[in-house]
Every structure is written in structure tokens, then in C-alpha cells.
Design a protein around this motif. Sequence first.
Motif, PDB file in Angstrom:
ATOM      1  N   ALA A  23     -97.790  78.261 -49.599  1.00 30.56           N
ATOM      2  CA  ALA A  23     -96.887  78.890 -48.627  1.00 30.56           C
ATOM      3  C   ALA A  23     -95.566  78.128 -48.545  1.00 30.56           C
ATOM      4  N   SER A  24     -95.656  76.800 -48.566  1.00 30.10           N
ATOM      5  CA  SER A  24     -94.454  75.978 -48.483  1.00 30.10           C
ATOM      6  C   SER A  24     -93.553  76.217 -49.688  1.00 30.10           C
ATOM      7  N   GLU A  76     -98.345  75.890 -34.862  1.00 27.24           N
ATOM      8  CA  GLU A  76     -97.521  75.074 -33.960  1.00 27.24           C
ATOM      9  C   GLU A  76     -96.586  74.147 -34.733  1.00 27.24           C
ATOM     10  N   ILE A  77     -97.103  73.431 -35.720  1.00 32.29           N
ATOM     11  CA  ILE A  77     -96.276  72.499 -36.504  1.00 32.29           C
ATOM     12  C   ILE A  77     -96.005  73.057 -37.902  1.00 32.29           C
ATOM     13  N   GLN A  82     -91.081  79.438 -42.031  1.00 33.88           N
ATOM     14  CA  GLN A  82     -89.801  79.084 -41.411  1.00 33.88           C
ATOM     15  C   GLN A  82     -89.398  77.643 -41.765  1.00 33.88           C
ATOM     16  N   ASN A  83     -90.364  76.734 -41.680  1.00 32.02           N
ATOM     17  CA  ASN A  83     -90.124  75.322 -42.004  1.00 32.02           C
ATOM     18  C   ASN A  83     -91.094  74.895 -43.115  1.00 32.02           C
ATOM     19  N   MET A 249     -90.646  56.521 -41.569  1.00 35.10           N
ATOM     20  CA  MET A 249     -90.204  57.664 -40.788  1.00 35.10           C
ATOM     21  C   MET A 249     -89.218  58.506 -41.588  1.00 35.10           C
ATOM     22  N   THR A 250     -89.406  59.818 -41.538  1.00 33.86           N
ATOM     23  CA  THR A 250     -88.449  60.742 -42.146  1.00 33.86           C
ATOM     24  C   THR A 250     -88.025  61.747 -41.077  1.00 33.86           C
ATOM     25  N   ASP A 251     -87.139  62.679 -41.448  1.00 33.12           N
ATOM     26  CA  ASP A 251     -86.706  63.711 -40.501  1.00 33.12           C
ATOM     27  C   ASP A 251     -87.871  64.574 -40.038  1.00 33.12           C
ATOM     28  N   TRP A 252     -88.859  64.771 -40.923  1.00 36.70           N
ATOM     29  CA  TRP A 252     -89.932  65.736 -40.637  1.00 36.70           C
ATOM     30  C   TRP A 252     -91.211  65.090 -40.129  1.00 36.70           C
TER      31      TRP A 252
END
Lengths: 374, 374
Positions: A23-24, A76-77, A82-83, A249-252
Motif C-alpha cells: 500500500a505504501s 490511526e497512524i 495519504q501518508n 529520530m526522523t520526521d515520521w
Amino acid sequence: MARPTYETRQSDTLAWLASAHVASETALRGLEGAEREVLRRHIEKLIDRCACRADRIARRGSSIADVTSTDWSSREIYDLHQNPRGKGMGARNRRYAHTVMAYFWTEYAQEEAAPSDLIHVTCTGYASPSAAQRMVARRGWGGRTRITHAYHMGCYAAVPALRMARGFVLADDTAQEADARVDVVHTELCSLHLDPSTHTPEQFVVQSLFADGFIRYSLSAATEEPSFEVLALAETIVPDSADAMTWVMTDWGMQMTLSRDVPTRIAGALGTFVARLYDKAGLDPATYFAQTVFAVHPGGPKIIDEVGRLLELREDQIAASRGVLFDFGNMSSATLPHIWMRVLEDPAAPRGTPVVSLAFGPGLTICGSIFRKR
Amino acid sequence: MARPTYETRQSDTLAWLASAHVASETALRGLEGAEREVLRRHIEKLIDRCACRADRIARRGSSIADVTSTDWSSREIYDLHQNPRGKGMGARNRRYAHTVMAYFWTEYAQEEAAPSDLIHVTCTGYASPSAAQRMVARRGWGGRTRITHAYHMGCYAAVPALRMARGFVLADDTAQEADARVDVVHTELCSLHLDPSTHTPEQFVVQSLFADGFIRYSLSAATEEPSFEVLALAETIVPDSADAMTWVMTDWGMQMTLSRDVPTRIAGALGTFVARLYDKAGLDPATYFAQTVFAVHPGGPKIIDEVGRLLELREDQIAASRGVLFDFGNMSSATLPHIWMRVLEDPAAPRGTPVVSLAFGPGLTICGSIFRKR
């Protein structure tokens, strides 16, 4: 211990993982029907080859419903249409804070006595004030309970937490209190940090292993039974291995990298390390090794196999470690305490049984302890 | 202590801040010339009203060149035409890791002896392995130096670090070593976490106060001079204040929120707290209060004023706190240790001087300590 809301059979989580990666990629590259089928077969092959199979992990727990359905628009995540990577760090961290607040609140609902210290251990979400601080403030314990965040150390963090707790118990002003009690609380929400857009073998290893876990235990100078006496703690960093495992840590969200040779690198340092542990505890391995239970952090099935082979352990000496991996998956820093709990409750491990714990994480860091069951 | 690469006069940082907010809003809403001028005047007015002025902070340090120019297209993090909030968490955290690695490497270059423990304190960037772990591994100290991450606690974190360090010194296996030494290293890169897209009074307070800071100190059982003896530590959480100050992770970086009434809330709990500190240290305030130096974490100018007024302190008792704020700004957890350093070097504070430290952060948490100078 407390179980996450959703528990899913490993075979189902692997099928979900395949769908999530497809899907991604579909959302990212706008794949058509035929291309999509090619990709799906490729990903299923990768999962077959790299992922942790259902004969080593039976079920994994998650605090979000996402893993229970592939209706991406309602996730939810992981709203992957969309993302394609799932939502950003902010959304994941808000969900973390919400879940962990609920856990702390429930966990301490029946607790009448305030601990003198509360060490909150996690590497999967950071908010300040933490759920630990909010719970303590609401319970009116703010004047008594000191709070320590033991964050971002990875799977081995239970041992630094023991090291801190031991110091707090020994420190003057705590020891003066007859009822001094250091609570250690682990809350790991690993399922919040998947990245379905990266289809590397390494990512299928990671994404098929980790799970959520919640557990609390206490340290004190008391000697009630059943409990463990902490005899010795030790830590070491394996040379030239800083890039073999990372957690950044990343943006996502939080991103893990993992080299294939981590078990080999750890194995190379393990013999000396275990000898040092027995030495620090003043226990002669010739007498005690054969009766020792090994709580081996199950980074994956391979690391338990490797440790067992290297130290020439009997299967019953590592059964608790295999059992926790099988029942719950790798719950990061919460895993070792789940194994301790199992050993404590196991009638086959009698009073006096030495328990050697071994855990591994970025550094590469090897952390260990020796307890004696009483 | 080590200074960040870039030090900028407060008047210049305020002008830069105004331009950054205008550039961010311009990019977000595509403002034309006249609208832009209206916005600029509005923002300059807000800065005039809310920001910390140049008579309270002279200069602030930053580890990135961004604050030295308004050529947005060439800015490392605040490329505001392209990213109106600045780059995401990943880019900020990578820059953090890079800068902190360089600092650790330099800081320990001349150090021959491995510490027994190294506590790394920060709330502005998390990578695992940390720069502390990478440095220790490269120096070949991995077998001796235990590493602890004291992360995400906020401005008061020096006191929990002291509490951990004291425990490590007291714990058996450390105390047995004649040369046991616990190093505490603070690396705060607050300038990485600005949000020029939010033009609230609160954000102008925050964004005009914080700065970068780096400092290291050691704890041991030794009694060499000059040094401080740690007499007592204390912590408390102010009731019903959990939302008065927060520090959470977002997609773009760490976000701070701050209520206007934080100084009042802290002031309400302070008298009792300071009395408890003297009591724990076994010092009679009637004898010792007047000769005590107060190391007050300068959250902002107002909190120093408030503490001074409430405890009826002479100006010389809080001069070091004001001085550090004036020279460097609020460097989060690194600030208190900068004040300690100043008091230690100050000939006007003779041997025997009691030093009361007070720091504040999310919870609301009040942390304190009493040292004696020797």
C-alpha cells in the motif's frame, strides 16, 4: 505486566506487513494492478526469507488498532494512501503519551503507597511532563516521589535502570526512609515506529520482531520472598560497532537500523563478559554455572540460539527467554523484566537459583546482571 | 564549559527572529508587500512586548550559522521559503548528533583517564548510540565506562543527574575503585527547535530566551579543592500544574509551551521547598541563609526577580544567576552548571559558602540542591 489492547497472531501480522508495504509503495509510485502484483510477490518473498516466523513468535501486542485491518483510510497512524510512511512524529508521540498515561493511571489505581522514586524507562516516546509525572502529581505524591526519565537507551535499558535504582536505594536520604521503594516502569510502544515505505531485508527483520510491552517492578532494601537479590551489574561497549545498530529520530518516527552481523559481534565479547559477571558477584562458575537460568534479551531468535550455543547452555536454561519471545515478541526494554517475572514464578527454578541477564542495544552495548532468587 | 560556534548579540537575534517569523508567514500565506509590512510591524510590536530584552540577555550562542543571516535559501535548518517551520525533526536531530559528536571528541581529547560513569544530559536531541557512547567506544574505554542517558527532563535535569551520580559513587562496585569518577556532560542545542510559524506571545518569550550550551563536570568521593560538597538534594512536583509547561516531540522538532503564570506557581511552593533543603542538609537557616549564594535557573529574568523578592535575597546572592543569563541566555539543563562554575571561581564566595541551587521544568518540577564550597 499489562498487555497491550490488541494481540495479533504472528501469521496475521506478517500478512498485514506485506499489505502495508504494498500500500505504501502503491501510494508513493502510483502502481497499477500488474506492477502491484509483482511488488506483492517480491515483498512476500522478502518476508518469507527475512521476517521472524510464526514458529518463533506466536503473537505480538500493539496499542493501536492499525494492525487489525488493511482499510488504510481509517487507520490511526498507518493511513498509507495519504501518508505512505504513516503519520509523522507528532501524531505518533501524541498517541504514545495518551496510551502511556492510561497505563500509568490504571497501573497505580490500586496502589496506596507512593514510591520514593519512580524510574520511567522507554525508547519509543518522549513527552514532558511524562505520564509518570502526571500520575504522581494527580495522586498527590509530588512531595515524596522523585521521577527519573531513563529514555532512549534501547533494549538493554533495564540494566541501567537497575543501576540507578540501586544507587537511589543506597543514597542516604532514601535509605533513611524505612519504606523506601524504587519503582521501575517500562512502557514500550514499538508498533508506533514502523516504516512501510522501506522494503529492505533489515526492515523486515525489525518490523516482524518488535511489539509493545508494559511492566512495573520495585527495588528496595527489603528481603521479602519471592524476590531477587541483585548481586552484580556490568556493562560494556563492543569496540568498532557503533554503526551496527542505531535508533534515531526522523520526521515520521523512530528509525532502527540493524546489521546482519550483530549476533556475531555480541558473541565475540560474551565469554569474557559473563566471566566478569560471575567474578563481580563472587560466584564460582564451576559451582554455579550449571544451575544458572539465563535471561537473554531476545533481540531475535538468532541471538538466543547464538548465546545458547556459545555458552553451551541446556535448553531449560534459556526456556524463559524463548517463551517470552514466543508469547509476546521483542518488547524492547520491557522484555527482560517479563523474563524475570517468568523465572520468579517458575517453581522449577528453586530458591538460590542464580539468574544471569544479558541484554544488547546500540553501542553496541552489552548489559548484564546476576540476581539470586529468594 | 565550551561555547557554541556562533555567538550573537541579543538585539541582533531579536531582529533575526522578527525576519524569520515574517518570512515563515510570507511563505505560508503568500503575503504581498503591504500585507508583509503590516505583519512585520505586528511581530515587532509583539517582540517589543514579550521577548527578553537586550538589557537582560546580552548574547546567545548557537551551533548553527542560521541565526547570522536572513538569506533563507542558504539556511541549514530555517530555509523558511521552502520549509516555513524550518526543516523536520530528522534534519534537526542529524545536526544535533553531528555537533554533539564533535563536542565530545574535543572535550575528551586531552583526557587521559576514563571515567567510571558518564551521564549524558540533554533534552534537545536523541541518537542511539549517543555521542557519549561513540566517544567512549573510540577511546577504547568501553570496558570501564558505564553510560547513562538522562534525556528529556528539561531545564532542571542537572539535579536528577547529581542524584544518579551520587548513587553511582555510593554503589559498591564503583566505590571500590579508588579512582571512581562520574562525569556529567550537558549538551543542549535549543536553537535547533525554534518554530517561526507560530506568532504567539508565549513563543516570542521562548524563542528569545533559549540558547545552546555545553559543559562537563565530575563527581567523586575525593575532596580536592576547589570543589563543592553535595550536602542535600530535593525535588517536588507542584500540584495541578502539569500543563503549565510542556516539551513534546513534533514532526518539525521539539515544541515548548509555557504559561504566563509559571513564576507565580513556582513562587507558591518555593518557601517550603527551600526550608526543606536546609533541613535535609542539617543547616540552620538562621545561621547560614545570609551567607548562601543562590544558583537560580534563569528560566527568564522574571523568575530570578521573583525568587529574589520572595526569599528576600540581596542582589549579590543572585548575581551569578543573573550573570549567566546575561552572558549566555537560558541554556536549559546546562545553565545551572554554568552558574556553579562561576560561584566556584568567585573569590567573593569564600570556602564554606553554602550554595542553594533551584531549577524548574515540566511537571511543574522544582529541583534543588545544597552544596558547600571547599
